[in-house]
Design a protein around this motif. Structure first.
Motif, PDB file in Angstrom:
ATOM      1  N   LYS A   1       6.907 -59.704  15.288  1.00  0.00           N
ATOM      2  CA  LYS A   1       6.916 -59.130  16.632  1.00  0.00           C
ATOM      3  C   LYS A   1       8.272 -58.603  17.063  1.00  0.00           C
ATOM      4  CE  LYS A   1       7.237 -63.486  19.144  1.00  0.00           C
ATOM      5  NZ  LYS A   1       6.509 -64.324  20.072  1.00  0.00           N
ATOM      6  N   GLY A   2       9.328 -58.868  16.298  1.00  0.00           N
ATOM      7  CA  GLY A   2      10.638 -58.317  16.608  1.00  0.00           C
ATOM      8  C   GLY A   2      10.789 -56.867  16.169  1.00  0.00           C
ATOM      9  N   ASN A   3       9.839 -56.364  15.414  1.00  0.00           N
ATOM     10  CA  ASN A   3       9.873 -54.973  14.947  1.00  0.00           C
ATOM     11  C   ASN A   3       9.217 -54.052  15.970  1.00  0.00           C
ATOM     12  OD1 ASN A   3      10.951 -56.016  12.606  1.00  0.00           O
ATOM     13  ND2 ASN A   3       9.015 -55.970  11.503  1.00  0.00           N
ATOM     14  N   GLN A   4       9.555 -52.768  15.907  1.00  0.00           N
ATOM     15  CA  GLN A   4       8.926 -51.796  16.810  1.00  0.00           C
ATOM     16  C   GLN A   4       7.504 -51.480  16.387  1.00  0.00           C
ATOM     17  OE1 GLN A   4      11.607 -48.455  16.826  1.00  0.00           O
ATOM     18  NE2 GLN A   4      12.505 -49.126  18.756  1.00  0.00           N
ATOM     19  N   HIS A   5       7.275 -51.355  15.087  1.00  0.00           N
ATOM     20  CA  HIS A   5       5.949 -51.041  14.547  1.00  0.00           C
ATOM     21  C   HIS A   5       5.609 -52.070  13.485  1.00  0.00           C
ATOM     22  CE1 HIS A   5       6.036 -47.167  16.548  1.00  0.00           C
ATOM     23  NE2 HIS A   5       7.258 -46.985  16.071  1.00  0.00           N
ATOM     24  N   VAL A   6       4.389 -52.583  13.540  1.00  0.00           N
ATOM     25  CA  VAL A   6       3.948 -53.628  12.617  1.00  0.00           C
ATOM     26  C   VAL A   6       2.663 -53.160  11.943  1.00  0.00           C
ATOM     27  CG1 VAL A   6       3.185 -56.025  12.446  1.00  0.00           C
ATOM     28  CG2 VAL A   6       4.955 -55.404  14.092  1.00  0.00           C
ATOM     29  N   PRO A   7       2.619 -53.175  10.593  1.00  0.00           N
ATOM     30  CA  PRO A   7       1.365 -52.800   9.931  1.00  0.00           C
ATOM     31  C   PRO A   7       0.324 -53.900  10.133  1.00  0.00           C
ATOM     32  CG  PRO A   7       2.974 -53.501   8.310  1.00  0.00           C
ATOM     33  CD  PRO A   7       3.670 -53.486   9.638  1.00  0.00           C
ATOM     34  N   VAL A   8      -0.872 -53.494  10.523  1.00  0.00           N
ATOM     35  CA  VAL A   8      -1.968 -54.424  10.772  1.00  0.00           C
ATOM     36  C   VAL A   8      -3.141 -53.990   9.895  1.00  0.00           C
ATOM     37  CG1 VAL A   8      -3.576 -55.326  12.504  1.00  0.00           C
ATOM     38  CG2 VAL A   8      -1.217 -54.818  13.142  1.00  0.00           C
ATOM     39  N   VAL A   9      -3.676 -54.927   9.125  1.00  0.00           N
ATOM     40  CA  VAL A   9      -4.815 -54.639   8.251  1.00  0.00           C
ATOM     41  C   VAL A   9      -6.091 -54.814   9.069  1.00  0.00           C
ATOM     42  CG1 VAL A   9      -6.048 -55.323   6.172  1.00  0.00           C
ATOM     43  CG2 VAL A   9      -3.551 -55.391   6.218  1.00  0.00           C
ATOM     44  N   MET A  10      -6.901 -53.773   9.099  1.00  0.00           N
ATOM     45  CA  MET A  10      -8.162 -53.794   9.839  1.00  0.00           C
ATOM     46  C   MET A  10      -9.301 -53.833   8.818  1.00  0.00           C
ATOM     47  SD  MET A  10      -9.469 -51.220  12.822  1.00  0.00           S
ATOM     48  CE  MET A  10      -9.292 -49.769  11.819  1.00  0.00           C
ATOM     49  N   VAL A  11     -10.153 -54.842   8.961  1.00  0.00           N
ATOM     50  CA  VAL A  11     -11.252 -55.023   8.010  1.00  0.00           C
ATOM     51  C   VAL A  11     -12.450 -55.613   8.747  1.00  0.00           C
ATOM     52  CG1 VAL A  11     -10.403 -57.293   7.303  1.00  0.00           C
ATOM     53  CG2 VAL A  11     -11.853 -56.011   5.758  1.00  0.00           C
ATOM     54  N   SER A  12     -13.619 -55.214   8.347  1.00  0.00           N
ATOM     55  CA  SER A  12     -14.844 -55.763   8.916  1.00  0.00           C
ATOM     56  C   SER A  12     -14.999 -57.217   8.479  1.00  0.00           C
ATOM     57  CB  SER A  12     -16.038 -54.941   8.421  1.00  0.00           C
ATOM     58  OG  SER A  12     -17.250 -55.568   8.761  1.00  0.00           O
ATOM     59  N   THR A  13     -15.577 -58.055   9.339  1.00  0.00           N
ATOM     60  CA  THR A  13     -15.774 -59.459   8.975  1.00  0.00           C
ATOM     61  C   THR A  13     -16.684 -59.608   7.767  1.00  0.00           C
ATOM     62  OG1 THR A  13     -17.538 -59.656  10.626  1.00  0.00           O
ATOM     63  CG2 THR A  13     -15.314 -60.356  11.283  1.00  0.00           C
ATOM     64  N   ASP A  14     -17.505 -58.600   7.497  1.00  0.00           N
ATOM     65  CA  ASP A  14     -18.370 -58.626   6.314  1.00  0.00           C
ATOM     66  C   ASP A  14     -17.549 -58.619   5.029  1.00  0.00           C
ATOM     67  OD1 ASP A  14     -20.177 -58.217   8.329  1.00  0.00           O
ATOM     68  OD2 ASP A  14     -20.927 -56.307   7.577  1.00  0.00           O
ATOM     69  N   HIS A  15     -16.333 -58.094   5.090  1.00  0.00           N
ATOM     70  CA  HIS A  15     -15.505 -57.939   3.903  1.00  0.00           C
ATOM     71  C   HIS A  15     -14.388 -58.978   3.814  1.00  0.00           C
ATOM     72  CE1 HIS A  15     -17.055 -53.642   4.288  1.00  0.00           C
ATOM     73  NE2 HIS A  15     -17.732 -54.247   3.338  1.00  0.00           N
ATOM     74  N   LEU A  16     -14.525 -60.083   4.565  1.00  0.00           N
ATOM     75  CA  LEU A  16     -13.565 -61.189   4.503  1.00  0.00           C
ATOM     76  C   LEU A  16     -14.151 -62.331   3.685  1.00  0.00           C
ATOM     77  CD1 LEU A  16     -12.307 -61.501   8.175  1.00  0.00           C
ATOM     78  CD2 LEU A  16     -11.025 -60.651   6.219  1.00  0.00           C
ATOM     79  N   GLN A  17     -13.286 -63.020   2.939  1.00  0.00           N
ATOM     80  CA  GLN A  17     -13.736 -64.176   2.170  1.00  0.00           C
ATOM     81  C   GLN A  17     -12.633 -65.222   2.204  1.00  0.00           C
ATOM     82  OE1 GLN A  17     -14.220 -63.448  -2.014  1.00  0.00           O
ATOM     83  NE2 GLN A  17     -15.444 -65.269  -2.311  1.00  0.00           N
ATOM     84  N   ARG A  18     -12.983 -66.424   2.582  1.00  0.00           N
ATOM     85  CA  ARG A  18     -12.011 -67.513   2.579  1.00  0.00           C
ATOM     86  C   ARG A  18     -11.701 -67.876   1.137  1.00  0.00           C
ATOM     87  NH1 ARG A  18     -10.798 -72.501   2.184  1.00  0.00           N
ATOM     88  NH2 ARG A  18      -9.730 -73.733   3.738  1.00  0.00           N
ATOM     89  N   ILE A  19     -10.444 -68.222   0.865  1.00  0.00           N
ATOM     90  CA  ILE A  19     -10.037 -68.602  -0.479  1.00  0.00           C
ATOM     91  C   ILE A  19     -10.039 -70.125  -0.553  1.00  0.00           C
ATOM     92  CG2 ILE A  19      -8.221 -68.455  -2.217  1.00  0.00           C
ATOM     93  CD1 ILE A  19      -7.251 -65.907  -0.763  1.00  0.00           C
ATOM     94  N   PRO A  20     -10.932 -70.704  -1.363  1.00  0.00           N
ATOM     95  CA  PRO A  20     -11.015 -72.167  -1.449  1.00  0.00           C
ATOM     96  C   PRO A  20      -9.702 -72.785  -1.947  1.00  0.00           C
ATOM     97  CG  PRO A  20     -12.874 -71.121  -2.561  1.00  0.00           C
ATOM     98  CD  PRO A  20     -11.901 -70.043  -2.215  1.00  0.00           C
ATOM     99  N   GLY A  21      -9.343 -73.935  -1.385  1.00  0.00           N
ATOM    100  CA  GLY A  21      -8.160 -74.650  -1.823  1.00  0.00           C
ATOM    101  C   GLY A  21      -6.857 -74.172  -1.208  1.00  0.00           C
ATOM    102  N   THR A  22      -6.923 -73.215  -0.299  1.00  0.00           N
ATOM    103  CA  THR A  22      -5.711 -72.721   0.351  1.00  0.00           C
ATOM    104  C   THR A  22      -5.670 -73.206   1.794  1.00  0.00           C
ATOM    105  OG1 THR A  22      -6.780 -70.651   1.012  1.00  0.00           O
ATOM    106  CG2 THR A  22      -5.628 -70.662  -1.104  1.00  0.00           C
ATOM    107  N   THR A  23      -4.562 -72.915   2.462  1.00  0.00           N
ATOM    108  CA  THR A  23      -4.418 -73.342   3.850  1.00  0.00           C
ATOM    109  C   THR A  23      -5.417 -72.608   4.742  1.00  0.00           C
ATOM    110  OG1 THR A  23      -2.719 -71.669   4.209  1.00  0.00           O
ATOM    111  CG2 THR A  23      -1.968 -73.863   3.560  1.00  0.00           C
ATOM    112  N   PRO A  24      -5.780 -73.212   5.864  1.00  0.00           N
ATOM    113  CA  PRO A  24      -6.708 -72.543   6.789  1.00  0.00           C
ATOM    114  C   PRO A  24      -6.162 -71.187   7.241  1.00  0.00           C
ATOM    115  CG  PRO A  24      -6.451 -74.836   7.392  1.00  0.00           C
ATOM    116  CD  PRO A  24      -5.438 -74.558   6.313  1.00  0.00           C
ATOM    117  N   GLY A  25      -7.036 -70.207   7.305  1.00  0.00           N
ATOM    118  CA  GLY A  25      -6.652 -68.871   7.742  1.00  0.00           C
ATOM    119  C   GLY A  25      -6.288 -67.936   6.604  1.00  0.00           C
ATOM    120  N   THR A  26      -6.207 -68.455   5.380  1.00  0.00           N
ATOM    121  CA  THR A  26      -5.901 -67.600   4.235  1.00  0.00           C
ATOM    122  C   THR A  26      -7.192 -66.969   3.744  1.00  0.00           C
ATOM    123  OG1 THR A  26      -4.107 -69.089   3.615  1.00  0.00           O
ATOM    124  CG2 THR A  26      -4.836 -67.518   1.949  1.00  0.00           C
ATOM    125  N   VAL A  27      -7.225 -65.644   3.753  1.00  0.00           N
ATOM    126  CA  VAL A  27      -8.441 -64.935   3.374  1.00  0.00           C
ATOM    127  C   VAL A  27      -8.137 -63.845   2.352  1.00  0.00           C
ATOM    128  CG1 VAL A  27      -9.648 -65.354   5.566  1.00  0.00           C
ATOM    129  CG2 VAL A  27      -8.224 -63.319   5.310  1.00  0.00           C
TER     130      VAL A  27
END
Length: 77
Positions: free
Chosen positions: A30-56
């Protein structure tokens, strides 16, 4: 992560930009002027087993640019 729920119809470009700005504001970059944000449909998200919560894994994404300064304006409005 920001989830944009469009229960009253499809979201438009302004909705996507606001979500990107909010994601940028709440990110570690948030200290930057422009931040790249990845936009993806929830249909194309997959949780990675064995990783920390929120890692997809994702596919079929679009990169848009968020501005943290606009994100804080959305919050204050």
């Amino acid at each position: 992560h920001v989830v944009l729920k469009a229960s009253n119809g499809l979201a438009d470009d302004l909705d996507f930009q606001m979500a990107a700005d909010l994601a940028a504001f709440f990110s570690r970059a948030k200290g930057n002027q422009h931040v790249p944000v990845v936009m993806v449909s929830t249909d194309h998200l997959q949780r990675i087993p064995g990783t920390t919560p929120g890692t997809v894994r994702y596919r079929e994404s679009i990169v848009c640019w968020g501005e943290p300064s606009r994100g804080i304006k959305h919050i204050n409005a």
